[in-house]
Enzyme design. Structure first.
Site, PDB file in Angstrom:
ATOM      1  CG  HIS A 270      -2.039   0.891   1.267  1.00  0.00           C
ATOM      2  ND1 HIS A 270      -2.370   1.730   0.242  1.00  0.00           N
ATOM      3  CD2 HIS A 270      -2.935   1.193   2.267  1.00  0.00           C
ATOM      4  CE1 HIS A 270      -3.389   2.487   0.583  1.00  0.00           C
ATOM      5  NE2 HIS A 270      -3.748   2.187   1.813  1.00  0.00           N
TER       6      HIS A 270
ATOM      7  CG  HIS B  34      -4.219   0.630  -8.185  1.00  0.00           C
ATOM      8  ND1 HIS B  34      -5.539   0.602  -7.841  1.00  0.00           N
ATOM      9  CD2 HIS B  34      -3.605   1.470  -7.322  1.00  0.00           C
ATOM     10  CE1 HIS B  34      -5.721   1.404  -6.806  1.00  0.00           C
ATOM     11  NE2 HIS B  34      -4.578   1.938  -6.465  1.00  0.00           N
TER      12      HIS B  34
ATOM     13  CG  ASP C 177       3.009   4.282  -4.027  1.00  0.00           C
ATOM     14  OD1 ASP C 177       3.041   5.389  -3.465  1.00  0.00           O
ATOM     15  OD2 ASP C 177       2.237   3.373  -3.697  1.00  0.00           O
TER      16      ASP C 177
END
Ligand code: ACO
Length: 470
Positions: free
Chosen positions: A310, A349, A405
């Site tokens: 995460h 994702h 990210d």
């Protein structure tokens, strides 16, 4: 003989759930013979017809907003003492746990909106505090509302001196995310009034406190990891400017961040402010559902964010890029990923099956930051990884694209942050999202304490054997 269960908007005389009413025996048509045409006309189009082949029973289950209610399946039983059917969905991959008006994602199209506003427009035109107001209150603030909101947040940036002392107790090499999680939880002990979660005024106060104090705790955690004295908030500065000051001020009487860096922090904060029912928002709602104060619920959410799948992913991306070390090693690394030996961190994702719109904005912001800080040498490795991955069948077939990210860590590193600070930087803006999700949950009459079911697969009826005889 089998029975029909038809959906009916009228209450049943026997007081049972009106949405799943037994109405017609189907002996004549046969259980699996399909619905007779005239009956078909009486069946709402917005239903699902289920035939339980164990019993031959047929059910009409209402469909609302593209969902069926799991509890409607509980009525599908083989006998009166049967518990009824449950739905099995480990990791909630296809289960909506709430109704929400906060964030909309179309993962296939790569769309992200807060309260209906596209993320691209907010990143370009808004500030973090304005976006936080939007997320929490549901509309863009008027000038007066923004002034009051900014005042309220700014007024709460300081933490109790005992919080500072408490934080000093951590080991010199404590991971700043562990420090943040613990100190957010510790705020619970300073604000016993926060337990009154059913009081709207109290919820507002805790909202300001959380959004205001998490950056202070984050900056203290950073200074602690560097062995530097903590810098107290400077309430003459903007939200992002004050955060920069608490991070980087040394002996100067006031610290003014470069406008490019301040803008980049705002953009990063806006992009990370909410993302509907992700792991940490789900933790916030699940913990909040037992009605503790929002500080401990936020600590739980931050703990969920900490994990490498995460919010810890940008830390993992940097470690991965460092390990690859050189553009020439990229294709070899990708081979290991395709062999299932490694994961390409920052790719893939649960929801986005397209380019994460936040990744696109961050990539552009990175260029602006690098103009000030100098180019991060790992960028070339990241660009090559992205190029190869986006052309490769393994990633195309699985719809694996860069997520938020993939590039954010490169900016954070260029700003001088150690990788351990990355999830902390994520937690600061996500606090607004967590709080908004929590507020929505506690005021939603459909919500109860979150308590999933299980499929028990263990032993039964064991006889206890004394220790000496085992
Ligand atoms: N690298 C290589 N293969 C991957 C990756 C990846 N990053 N992500 C998924 N896959 C593969 C899986 O191995 C699987 O392949 P298979 O069908 O051959 O078994 C397939 O793609 C589907 O993957 P799942 O793990 O089922 O997808 P899920 O939705 O459960 O996982 C997750 C999503 C956790 C984000 C995953 O893509 C991942 O681990 N990515 C790397 C970590 C990361 O970047 N996380 C940040 C997410 S964004 C955020 O939280 C802010």
């Amino acid at each position: 003989m089998c029975n029909r269960y038809l959906w009916s908007p009228e209450p049943r005389p026997d007081g049972h759930d009106r949405r799943l009413a037994r109405v017609v025996p189907l002996a004549d048509v046969g259980c699996n013979a399909g619905i007779a045409q005239e009956e078909m006309l009486r069946v709402s189009a917005e239903t699902l017809t289920v035939v339980d082949n164990r019993t031959g029973e047929r059910y009409e289950v209402p469909i609302q907003d593209g969902t069926v209610k799991a509890m409607d399946f509980r009525r599908m039983r083989t006998s009166a003492d049967d518990f009824g059917l449950m739905v099995y969905d480990p990791a909630f991959t296809n289960t909506a746990s709430c109704r929400s008006e906060i964030t909309f994602i179309d993962g296939d199209a790569g769309v992200l909106e807060y309260r209906g506003y596209p993320i691209e427009e907010l990143a370009e035109k808004s500030t973090y505090l304005e976006t936080a107001f939007l997320i929490v209150h549901g509309h863009l603030p008027s000038a007066a509302e923004l002034k009051e909101w900014t005042h309220n947040i700014t007024f709460h940036t300081f933490v109790h001196e005992n919080v500072r002392r408490f934080m000093e107790g951590f080991r010199y090499d404590a991971h700043p995310m562990g420090v943040l999680v613990s100190s957010v939880a510790a705020l619970s002990t300073f604000y016993p009034d926060a337990k009154d979660v059913d009081d709207a005024a109290s919820r507002d106060l805790q909202t300001w406190r959380l959004i205001a104090k998490v950056p202070t705790l984050a900056a203290f955690a950073y200074r602690h990891s560097r062995g530097l004295p903590y810098v107290y908030p400077d309430n003459d500065l903007t939200f992002a400017g004050n955060f920069a000051s608490m991070l980087w001020r040394m002996s100067e009487s006031s610290y003014v961040a470069s406008s490019v860096i301040e803008r980049a922090l705002n953009v990063l904060f806006i992009l990370h402010a909410d993302h509907e029912q992700n792991c940490s928002a789900n933790a916030m709602r699940a913990v909040g559902s037992s009605r503790p104060d929002p500080f401990v619920a936020t600590a739980a959410a931050a703990a969920a964010l900490y994990g490498p799948l995460h919010g810890g992913a940008n830390e993992a991306v940097l470690l991965m890029l460092n390990e690859i070390g050189d553009v020439r090693n990229v294709s070899e690394f990708v081979k290991h990923v395709k062999a299932g030996e490694r994961r390409l961190m920052g790719f893939g994702h649960r929801v986005y099956k397209n380019y994460d719109p936040r990744a696109r904005i961050i990539k552009a912001t990175a260029d602006e930051v690098f103009d000030v800080t100098g180019r991060n040498p790992l960028l070339d490795i990241a660009l090559e990884l992205e190029r190869i991955a986006l052309e490769d069948d393994y990633f195309i077939e699985r719809k694996l694209y860069p997520n938020v990210d993939f590039y954010s860590g490169l900016i954070y590193q260029a700003l001088g942050f150690p990788v351990e600070m990355f999830p902390v930087l994520f937690a600061i803006p996500r606090t607004a999202g967590w709080v908004a999700q929590w507020r929505e949950m506690v005021t939603d009459p459909e919500q109860k304490i979150a308590r999933p079911r299980q499929v028990y697969t263990g032993a039964r009826g064991q006889k206890y054997v004394e220790l000496g005889r085992r």
